[in-house]
Scaffold this active site. Structure first.
Site, PDB file in Angstrom:
ATOM      1  N   LYS A 196       0.838  -1.207   0.000  1.00 27.87           N
ATOM      2  CA  LYS A 196       0.000   0.000   0.000  1.00 27.87           C
ATOM      3  C   LYS A 196       0.871   1.254   0.000  1.00 27.87           C
ATOM      4  CE  LYS A 196      -3.844  -2.372   2.254  1.00 27.87           C
ATOM      5  NZ  LYS A 196      -4.561  -2.671   3.510  1.00 27.87           N
ATOM      6  N   GLN A 254      -4.253  -1.141   9.675  1.00 29.00           N
ATOM      7  CA  GLN A 254      -4.225  -2.486   9.085  1.00 29.00           C
ATOM      8  C   GLN A 254      -4.837  -3.507  10.048  1.00 29.00           C
ATOM      9  OE1 GLN A 254      -3.117  -3.248   5.853  1.00 29.00           O
ATOM     10  NE2 GLN A 254      -3.985  -5.247   6.311  1.00 29.00           N
ATOM     11  N   ASP A 260     -10.766   3.352   4.355  1.00 24.14           N
ATOM     12  CA  ASP A 260     -11.112   1.925   4.262  1.00 24.14           C
ATOM     13  C   ASP A 260     -12.629   1.737   4.180  1.00 24.14           C
ATOM     14  OD1 ASP A 260      -9.181  -0.015   3.986  1.00 24.14           O
ATOM     15  OD2 ASP A 260      -8.611  -0.006   6.103  1.00 24.14           O
TER      16      ASP A 260
END
Ligand code: NAD
Length: 284
Positions: A53, A97, A120
Protein backbone atom coordinates in the site's frame (compact mmCIF):
# COMPACT_ATOMS: atom_id res chain seq x y z
CA UNK A 1 -12.56 -18.13 -24.89
CA UNK A 2 -12.00 -17.14 -21.29
CA UNK A 3 -10.82 -13.63 -20.51
CA UNK A 4 -8.56 -13.23 -17.50
CA UNK A 5 -9.58 -10.18 -15.48
CA UNK A 6 -6.08 -8.82 -15.06
CA UNK A 7 -6.14 -6.73 -11.90
CA UNK A 8 -2.46 -5.97 -12.14
CA UNK A 9 -2.67 -4.48 -15.62
CA UNK A 10 -5.93 -2.64 -14.98
CA UNK A 11 -4.51 -1.21 -11.76
CA UNK A 12 -1.59 0.27 -13.68
CA UNK A 13 -3.99 2.06 -16.01
CA UNK A 14 -6.04 3.53 -13.15
CA UNK A 15 -2.92 4.43 -11.17
CA UNK A 16 -1.38 6.24 -14.14
CA UNK A 17 -4.46 8.46 -14.29
CA UNK A 18 -4.31 9.07 -10.51
CA UNK A 19 -0.68 10.14 -10.88
CA UNK A 20 -1.57 12.62 -13.59
CA UNK A 21 -4.45 13.97 -11.53
CA UNK A 22 -2.18 14.53 -8.51
CA UNK A 23 0.52 16.16 -10.65
CA UNK A 24 -2.12 18.51 -11.93
CA UNK A 25 -3.11 19.54 -8.37
CA UNK A 26 0.54 20.03 -7.42
CA UNK A 27 1.15 22.22 -10.46
CA UNK A 28 -1.77 24.37 -9.30
CA UNK A 29 -0.04 24.89 -5.94
CA UNK A 30 -1.97 22.42 -3.78
CA UNK A 31 -0.18 20.21 -1.25
CA UNK A 32 0.23 16.47 -1.79
CA UNK A 33 -2.50 14.07 -0.63
CA UNK A 34 -1.43 12.03 2.36
CA UNK A 35 -2.35 8.71 3.92
CA UNK A 36 -1.43 7.63 7.46
CA UNK A 37 -0.84 3.88 7.62
CA UNK A 38 -0.90 2.28 11.06
CA UNK A 39 0.42 -1.24 11.65
CA UNK A 40 0.23 -2.89 15.06
CA UNK A 41 2.49 -5.87 15.71
CA UNK A 42 4.47 -8.06 13.35
CA UNK A 43 1.98 -10.24 11.46
CA UNK A 44 3.92 -11.14 8.27
CA UNK A 45 0.90 -10.92 5.92
CA UNK A 46 -0.09 -7.53 7.33
CA UNK A 47 3.48 -6.31 6.90
CA UNK A 48 3.40 -7.28 3.21
CA UNK A 49 0.03 -5.54 2.69
CA UNK A 50 1.31 -2.38 4.35
CA UNK A 51 4.49 -2.34 2.25
CA UNK A 52 2.41 -2.76 -0.95
CA UNK A 53 0.00 0.00 0.00
CA UNK A 54 2.81 2.42 0.87
CA UNK A 55 4.70 1.65 -2.36
CA UNK A 56 1.53 2.22 -4.39
CA UNK A 57 1.01 5.58 -2.64
CA UNK A 58 4.55 6.65 -3.38
CA UNK A 59 4.26 5.74 -7.07
CA UNK A 60 1.20 7.94 -7.66
CA UNK A 61 2.48 10.82 -5.50
CA UNK A 62 0.52 10.28 -2.29
CA UNK A 63 2.55 11.03 0.82
CA UNK A 64 2.42 8.01 3.16
CA UNK A 65 3.07 8.45 6.87
CA UNK A 66 3.90 5.21 8.62
CA UNK A 67 3.24 4.30 12.26
CA UNK A 68 4.47 0.88 13.33
CA UNK A 69 3.35 0.11 16.87
CA UNK A 70 4.38 -2.80 19.10
CA UNK A 71 2.26 -5.94 19.49
CA UNK A 72 1.60 -5.11 23.16
CA UNK A 73 0.47 -1.53 22.75
CA UNK A 74 -2.64 -0.62 24.76
CA UNK A 75 -5.96 0.27 23.15
CA UNK A 76 -5.69 3.71 24.76
CA UNK A 77 -2.36 4.41 23.04
CA UNK A 78 -3.69 3.37 19.65
CA UNK A 79 -6.86 5.46 20.07
CA UNK A 80 -4.65 8.38 21.13
CA UNK A 81 -2.66 8.15 17.90
CA UNK A 82 -5.85 7.98 15.81
CA UNK A 83 -7.25 11.06 17.55
CA UNK A 84 -4.03 12.93 16.76
CA UNK A 85 -4.23 11.89 13.11
CA UNK A 86 -7.91 12.90 13.04
CA UNK A 87 -6.89 16.43 14.02
CA UNK A 88 -3.88 16.73 11.74
CA UNK A 89 -4.96 18.85 8.75
CA UNK A 90 -2.14 17.39 6.64
CA UNK A 91 -3.61 13.86 6.91
CA UNK A 92 -6.33 12.99 4.40
CA UNK A 93 -6.76 9.30 5.09
CA UNK A 94 -6.16 6.96 8.02
CA UNK A 95 -5.71 3.25 7.49
CA UNK A 96 -5.33 0.88 10.43
CA UNK A 97 -4.22 -2.49 9.08
CA UNK A 98 -6.40 -5.35 10.36
CA UNK A 99 -6.40 -7.72 12.18
CA UNK A 100 -5.44 -6.08 15.46
CA UNK A 101 -4.02 -7.86 18.54
CA UNK A 102 -6.54 -9.32 21.00
CA UNK A 103 -6.25 -6.62 23.67
CA UNK A 104 -7.61 -4.05 21.22
CA UNK A 105 -11.29 -3.63 20.42
CA UNK A 106 -11.32 -3.39 16.61
CA UNK A 107 -14.81 -1.91 16.49
CA UNK A 108 -13.79 0.90 18.82
CA UNK A 109 -10.77 1.64 16.63
CA UNK A 110 -12.88 1.75 13.46
CA UNK A 111 -15.38 4.06 15.12
CA UNK A 112 -12.66 6.42 16.35
CA UNK A 113 -11.40 7.19 12.83
CA UNK A 114 -13.06 10.35 11.58
CA UNK A 115 -15.53 9.31 8.85
CA UNK A 116 -14.11 11.85 6.37
CA UNK A 117 -10.65 10.22 6.79
CA UNK A 118 -11.93 6.63 6.84
CA UNK A 119 -10.53 5.61 3.45
CA UNK A 120 -11.11 1.92 4.26
CA UNK A 121 -14.83 2.71 4.48
CA UNK A 122 -15.41 0.59 7.59
CA UNK A 123 -16.87 3.30 9.86
CA UNK A 124 -20.61 2.70 10.41
CA UNK A 125 -21.31 6.17 9.00
CA UNK A 126 -19.69 5.18 5.68
CA UNK A 127 -21.36 1.76 5.72
CA UNK A 128 -24.66 3.56 6.34
CA UNK A 129 -24.08 5.86 3.38
CA UNK A 130 -23.42 2.80 1.22
CA UNK A 131 -26.69 1.20 2.34
CA UNK A 132 -28.54 4.50 1.83
CA UNK A 133 -26.86 4.75 -1.59
CA UNK A 134 -25.88 8.38 -1.08
CA UNK A 135 -22.80 10.21 -2.31
CA UNK A 136 -20.02 11.51 -0.09
CA UNK A 137 -19.06 8.34 1.80
CA UNK A 138 -16.25 5.87 1.27
CA UNK A 139 -16.94 2.43 -0.17
CA UNK A 140 -14.73 -0.33 1.32
CA UNK A 141 -11.70 -0.92 -0.90
CA UNK A 142 -12.24 -4.51 -2.04
CA UNK A 143 -15.87 -4.01 -3.18
CA UNK A 144 -14.86 -0.71 -4.84
CA UNK A 145 -11.87 -2.39 -6.51
CA UNK A 146 -14.15 -5.08 -7.96
CA UNK A 147 -16.46 -2.38 -9.33
CA UNK A 148 -13.45 -0.64 -10.95
CA UNK A 149 -12.46 -3.96 -12.53
CA UNK A 150 -15.97 -4.50 -13.95
CA UNK A 151 -16.03 -0.89 -15.20
CA UNK A 152 -12.73 -1.38 -17.03
CA UNK A 153 -13.91 -4.52 -18.83
CA UNK A 154 -17.33 -3.03 -19.59
CA UNK A 155 -19.10 -5.70 -17.55
CA UNK A 156 -22.66 -4.60 -16.97
CA UNK A 157 -24.16 -5.57 -13.62
CA UNK A 158 -27.73 -4.35 -14.01
CA UNK A 159 -30.27 -7.16 -13.93
CA UNK A 160 -27.64 -9.89 -13.57
CA UNK A 161 -28.00 -12.72 -11.09
CA UNK A 162 -25.01 -12.26 -8.81
CA UNK A 163 -24.12 -14.69 -6.05
CA UNK A 164 -21.72 -13.50 -3.37
CA UNK A 165 -20.25 -16.29 -1.25
CA UNK A 166 -19.09 -14.88 2.10
CA UNK A 167 -20.79 -12.14 4.09
CA UNK A 168 -17.89 -10.70 6.10
CA UNK A 169 -17.90 -7.06 7.24
CA UNK A 170 -15.03 -5.92 5.01
CA UNK A 171 -15.86 -7.72 1.74
CA UNK A 172 -19.03 -9.81 1.30
CA UNK A 173 -21.55 -7.63 3.09
CA UNK A 174 -20.61 -4.21 1.62
CA UNK A 175 -20.03 -5.84 -1.78
CA UNK A 176 -23.55 -7.27 -1.77
CA UNK A 177 -24.99 -3.84 -1.02
CA UNK A 178 -22.85 -2.19 -3.70
CA UNK A 179 -24.05 -4.71 -6.30
CA UNK A 180 -27.64 -4.18 -5.20
CA UNK A 181 -27.11 -0.43 -5.67
CA UNK A 182 -25.96 -1.28 -9.20
CA UNK A 183 -29.30 -3.04 -9.80
CA UNK A 184 -28.09 -6.63 -9.69
CA UNK A 185 -30.24 -9.41 -8.24
CA UNK A 186 -28.01 -10.40 -5.34
CA UNK A 187 -27.89 -13.68 -3.45
CA UNK A 188 -25.61 -13.74 -0.40
CA UNK A 189 -24.31 -17.08 0.88
CA UNK A 190 -22.34 -17.87 4.01
CA UNK A 191 -21.29 -20.71 6.25
CA UNK A 192 -24.93 -21.50 7.19
CA UNK A 193 -26.22 -21.58 3.62
CA UNK A 194 -28.01 -24.93 3.13
CA UNK A 195 -27.26 -25.67 -0.50
CA UNK A 196 -24.35 -23.52 -1.70
CA UNK A 197 -24.15 -25.17 -5.12
CA UNK A 198 -27.78 -24.36 -5.93
CA UNK A 199 -27.00 -20.66 -5.50
CA UNK A 200 -23.62 -20.64 -7.23
CA UNK A 201 -24.99 -22.53 -10.25
CA UNK A 202 -27.64 -19.86 -10.75
CA UNK A 203 -25.08 -17.04 -10.91
CA UNK A 204 -24.29 -15.01 -14.02
CA UNK A 205 -21.62 -13.46 -11.83
CA UNK A 206 -20.12 -15.48 -8.98
CA UNK A 207 -17.95 -13.74 -6.39
CA UNK A 208 -16.33 -15.69 -3.59
CA UNK A 209 -14.87 -14.09 -0.46
CA UNK A 210 -14.55 -16.78 2.21
CA UNK A 211 -10.86 -17.65 2.61
CA UNK A 212 -11.67 -21.36 2.11
CA UNK A 213 -9.14 -22.67 -0.44
CA UNK A 214 -10.75 -24.11 -3.58
CA UNK A 215 -14.27 -23.98 -2.16
CA UNK A 216 -15.66 -23.21 -5.61
CA UNK A 217 -15.31 -26.23 -7.92
CA UNK A 218 -16.15 -26.44 -11.61
CA UNK A 219 -19.45 -28.28 -11.04
CA UNK A 220 -20.65 -25.30 -8.98
CA UNK A 221 -20.22 -22.80 -11.83
CA UNK A 222 -22.63 -22.08 -14.68
CA UNK A 223 -21.19 -22.26 -18.21
CA UNK A 224 -20.11 -18.78 -19.29
CA UNK A 225 -20.32 -17.24 -15.80
CA UNK A 226 -18.09 -14.37 -14.68
CA UNK A 227 -16.05 -15.54 -11.68
CA UNK A 228 -14.34 -13.23 -9.22
CA UNK A 229 -12.11 -14.70 -6.52
CA UNK A 230 -11.45 -12.53 -3.48
CA UNK A 231 -10.04 -15.25 -1.23
CA UNK A 232 -6.40 -15.37 -0.22
CA UNK A 233 -5.15 -18.50 1.55
CA UNK A 234 -2.01 -20.58 1.70
CA UNK A 235 -2.18 -24.16 0.43
CA UNK A 236 0.99 -26.26 0.35
CA UNK A 237 3.04 -23.08 0.67
CA UNK A 238 1.32 -21.44 -2.33
CA UNK A 239 -1.08 -18.49 -2.35
CA UNK A 240 -4.46 -19.70 -3.61
CA UNK A 241 -7.97 -18.29 -3.81
CA UNK A 242 -11.44 -19.66 -3.06
CA UNK A 243 -11.79 -20.87 -6.65
CA UNK A 244 -10.28 -23.98 -8.21
CA UNK A 245 -8.88 -21.71 -10.93
CA UNK A 246 -7.46 -24.21 -13.43
CA UNK A 247 -10.71 -26.18 -13.78
CA UNK A 248 -13.19 -23.33 -13.32
CA UNK A 249 -11.48 -21.20 -15.96
CA UNK A 250 -12.55 -23.74 -18.61
CA UNK A 251 -16.19 -22.85 -17.87
CA UNK A 252 -16.01 -19.14 -17.09
CA UNK A 253 -16.27 -16.32 -19.62
CA UNK A 254 -14.22 -14.05 -17.38
CA UNK A 255 -12.18 -14.97 -14.30
CA UNK A 256 -9.79 -13.29 -11.86
CA UNK A 257 -6.51 -15.01 -10.98
CA UNK A 258 -5.08 -15.20 -7.45
CA UNK A 259 -2.71 -13.45 -7.08
CA UNK A 260 -3.03 -10.63 -9.61
CA UNK A 261 -6.81 -10.18 -9.66
CA UNK A 262 -8.75 -8.53 -6.86
CA UNK A 263 -5.68 -7.89 -4.64
CA UNK A 264 -4.12 -5.08 -6.73
CA UNK A 265 -7.59 -3.62 -7.39
CA UNK A 266 -8.14 -3.31 -3.62
CA UNK A 267 -5.00 -1.18 -3.34
CA UNK A 268 -6.07 0.86 -6.37
CA UNK A 269 -9.40 1.57 -4.66
CA UNK A 270 -7.54 2.68 -1.54
CA UNK A 271 -5.63 5.22 -3.66
CA UNK A 272 -8.90 6.40 -5.20
CA UNK A 273 -10.51 6.83 -1.76
CA UNK A 274 -7.46 8.74 -0.49
CA UNK A 275 -7.62 11.12 -3.45
CA UNK A 276 -11.36 11.53 -2.82
CA UNK A 277 -10.68 12.42 0.85
CA UNK A 278 -7.97 14.89 -0.24
CA UNK A 279 -10.31 16.62 -2.69
CA UNK A 280 -13.02 16.81 -0.03
CA UNK A 281 -10.58 18.32 2.46
CA UNK A 282 -9.23 20.92 0.02
CA UNK A 283 -12.63 21.54 -1.56
CA UNK A 284 -11.32 20.96 -5.07
P1 NAD B 1 -14.56 -13.12 7.10
O1 NAD B 1 -14.04 -14.17 7.99
O2 NAD B 1 -15.00 -11.80 7.68
O3 NAD B 1 -15.82 -13.69 6.29
C1 NAD B 1 -15.81 -14.95 5.70
C2 NAD B 1 -17.20 -15.27 5.21
O4 NAD B 1 -17.14 -16.51 4.53
C3 NAD B 1 -18.25 -15.44 6.32
O5 NAD B 1 -19.44 -14.80 5.95
C4 NAD B 1 -18.46 -16.95 6.40
O6 NAD B 1 -19.78 -17.30 6.79
C5 NAD B 1 -18.18 -17.36 4.96
N1 NAD B 1 -17.76 -18.75 4.83
C6 NAD B 1 -16.74 -19.37 5.47
N2 NAD B 1 -16.67 -20.67 5.10
C7 NAD B 1 -17.66 -20.87 4.20
C8 NAD B 1 -18.11 -22.00 3.47
N3 NAD B 1 -17.52 -23.18 3.62
N4 NAD B 1 -19.16 -21.83 2.65
C9 NAD B 1 -19.78 -20.64 2.52
N5 NAD B 1 -19.40 -19.54 3.19
C10 NAD B 1 -18.36 -19.64 4.01
O7 NAD B 1 -13.46 -12.92 5.98
P2 NAD B 1 -13.15 -11.63 5.07
O8 NAD B 1 -12.39 -10.64 5.85
O9 NAD B 1 -14.40 -11.21 4.38
O10 NAD B 1 -12.13 -12.28 4.01
C11 NAD B 1 -12.50 -13.34 3.17
C12 NAD B 1 -11.34 -13.72 2.29
O11 NAD B 1 -11.01 -12.63 1.45
C13 NAD B 1 -10.04 -14.05 3.05
O12 NAD B 1 -9.37 -15.06 2.36
C14 NAD B 1 -9.25 -12.76 2.96
O13 NAD B 1 -7.85 -12.98 3.04
C15 NAD B 1 -9.64 -12.31 1.58
N6 NAD B 1 -9.49 -10.88 1.34
C16 NAD B 1 -8.90 -10.55 0.17
C17 NAD B 1 -8.75 -9.22 -0.15
C18 NAD B 1 -8.12 -8.87 -1.46
O14 NAD B 1 -7.76 -7.73 -1.65
N7 NAD B 1 -8.00 -9.80 -2.39
C19 NAD B 1 -9.20 -8.22 0.71
C20 NAD B 1 -9.82 -8.60 1.89
C21 NAD B 1 -9.97 -9.94 2.19
Amino acid sequence: MTTILDGKKVSQIYRESFKEEIENYLSRGFRRPSLAVVLVGNDPASQVYVINKRKACQKVGINSLYYHLGENISEQELLGLIKELNQNPEVDGILVQLPLPKQINTRKVIETIRPDKDVDGFHPENMGKLVANVEGGFIPCTPLGIKLLFDHYGINIQGKDVTVVGAGYIVGKPLSVLLLNMNATVTVCHIYTKDLKKHTLNADILISATGVPHLIKEDMVKEGAIVVDVGISKLDGKIVGDVDFEKVKEKASYITPVPGGVGPMTVTALLLNTIKAYKMHLNI
